[in-house]
Design an enzyme around this catalytic site. Sequence first.
Site, PDB file in Angstrom:
ATOM      1  N   HIS A   1      12.434  59.288 -49.321  1.00  0.00           N
ATOM      2  CA  HIS A   1      13.324  58.592 -50.207  1.00  0.00           C
ATOM      3  C   HIS A   1      12.712  57.787 -51.005  1.00  0.00           C
ATOM      4  O   HIS A   1      13.034  57.379 -52.267  1.00  0.00           O
ATOM      5  CB  HIS A   1      14.467  57.788 -49.449  1.00  0.00           C
ATOM      6  CG  HIS A   1      14.003  56.577 -48.908  1.00  0.00           C
ATOM      7  ND1 HIS A   1      13.457  56.565 -47.455  1.00  0.00           N
ATOM      8  CD2 HIS A   1      13.724  55.271 -49.258  1.00  0.00           C
ATOM      9  CE1 HIS A   1      13.036  55.360 -47.072  1.00  0.00           C
ATOM     10  NE2 HIS A   1      13.245  54.475 -48.273  1.00  0.00           N
TER      11      HIS A   1
ATOM     12  N   SER B   1       9.058  50.771 -46.827  1.00  0.00           N
ATOM     13  CA  SER B   1       9.338  52.126 -46.863  1.00  0.00           C
ATOM     14  C   SER B   1       8.149  52.967 -46.910  1.00  0.00           C
ATOM     15  O   SER B   1       7.551  52.856 -48.201  1.00  0.00           O
ATOM     16  CB  SER B   1      10.449  52.753 -47.505  1.00  0.00           C
ATOM     17  OG  SER B   1      11.640  51.921 -46.949  1.00  0.00           O
TER      18      SER B   1
ATOM     19  N   ASP C   1      13.140  62.351 -43.674  1.00  0.00           N
ATOM     20  CA  ASP C   1      12.656  61.313 -44.536  1.00  0.00           C
ATOM     21  C   ASP C   1      11.088  61.082 -44.652  1.00  0.00           C
ATOM     22  O   ASP C   1      10.496  60.294 -44.332  1.00  0.00           O
ATOM     23  CB  ASP C   1      13.275  59.992 -44.075  1.00  0.00           C
ATOM     24  CG  ASP C   1      13.172  58.870 -44.867  1.00  0.00           C
ATOM     25  OD1 ASP C   1      13.087  59.310 -46.359  1.00  0.00           O
ATOM     26  OD2 ASP C   1      13.327  57.769 -44.532  1.00  0.00           O
TER      27      ASP C   1
END
Length: 354
Positions: free
Chosen positions: A67, A175, A97
């Site tokens: 993402h 992230s 992901d």
Amino acid sequence: MSVAADMDADKRDAEDEALDAYSRVVTRVAADILPSVAALAVRTARGTGAGSAVAFAADGFLLTSAHVVAGARNGTATFADGSQSRFDVVGADPLSDLAVLRAGGHVPPATLGDADLLRIGQLVVAVGNPMGLAGSVTAGVVSGLGRSIPARDGRRVRPIDDVIQTDAALNPGNSGGALATSNGTVIGINTAVAGVGLGLAVPVNATTRQIIGELVSTGRVRRAWLGVASVPVPLPPPLAARLGQRHGLRVVEVVPGSPAGVAGIFLDDVIVSAGGRPTENVQTLLKLMLGPAIGTRLPLTLHRRQAMVDVVTIPAELGGTGSSRRAERQRSPARGLPAGATLPDHAGSGKARP
């Protein structure tokens, strides 16, 4: 000095020694991992974005969250020593992901570990770039294992399994960063903040290593497809005792012309093993549905009308040509999801179409 005072002094010394030991572990891990972690800057049609990535191979390959680079083909990576490099997106897999990038120049790689060996309460260190603050390090413990979170790729939804839960502070920008153990091996890629003191990381294990390998070699992840929908059910006690497992997967739908249909799997069959592995939940079956399974023999053991039945399926490629593509366009009347999708369930149960 009194005995009580001596005891207090000894206690303070022990506490100081423990604190020093904890600090030594965190600082050592930070020193090992920080040179391998990059701050990412990307620009897409939707605007600019930021995140983190960790080098895992000496030839410039970086691992990050899908993402973080969604919609981007390239971007800029900034490393702890201040150096910058342009990177290209080699491949991304939204359903896990995970994404692989390649940056120019030499980047010292981190060592990938095995998240399957983690234990609750184990010390972990998160390294990333939260809020654009490069080289940030936080520490905590593994506060939960075996979690599942949903991931979506267009109409397809599948769970990311065995997600690591930690209380190490994670913030936007973390992230794609590294979650490492006390020995400095990366066992997770930070992916989400689920709440205050609750961070989640995609595990580095045998399954994700297959995904990473496919992204490096082909830039995409192929998934296999059987064409069944199933739900976990308890096995009859005598059968459970004989097999050493409590649950199987009851077949609630078989797509006509699918690999499962061709193999002779019927409604109300209970799948008790696949490829020799017990199938107590849908995730067990889904873990087998990666590229190597496509076009190869996958034996299934079924419980059907008080008897054990062995069948052999040959999974097709999900989203490929023929019946698998037609079935992928079908809608489930109960849920409104395309056949081939998975309905994630955080308790490890749910209805799935491998």
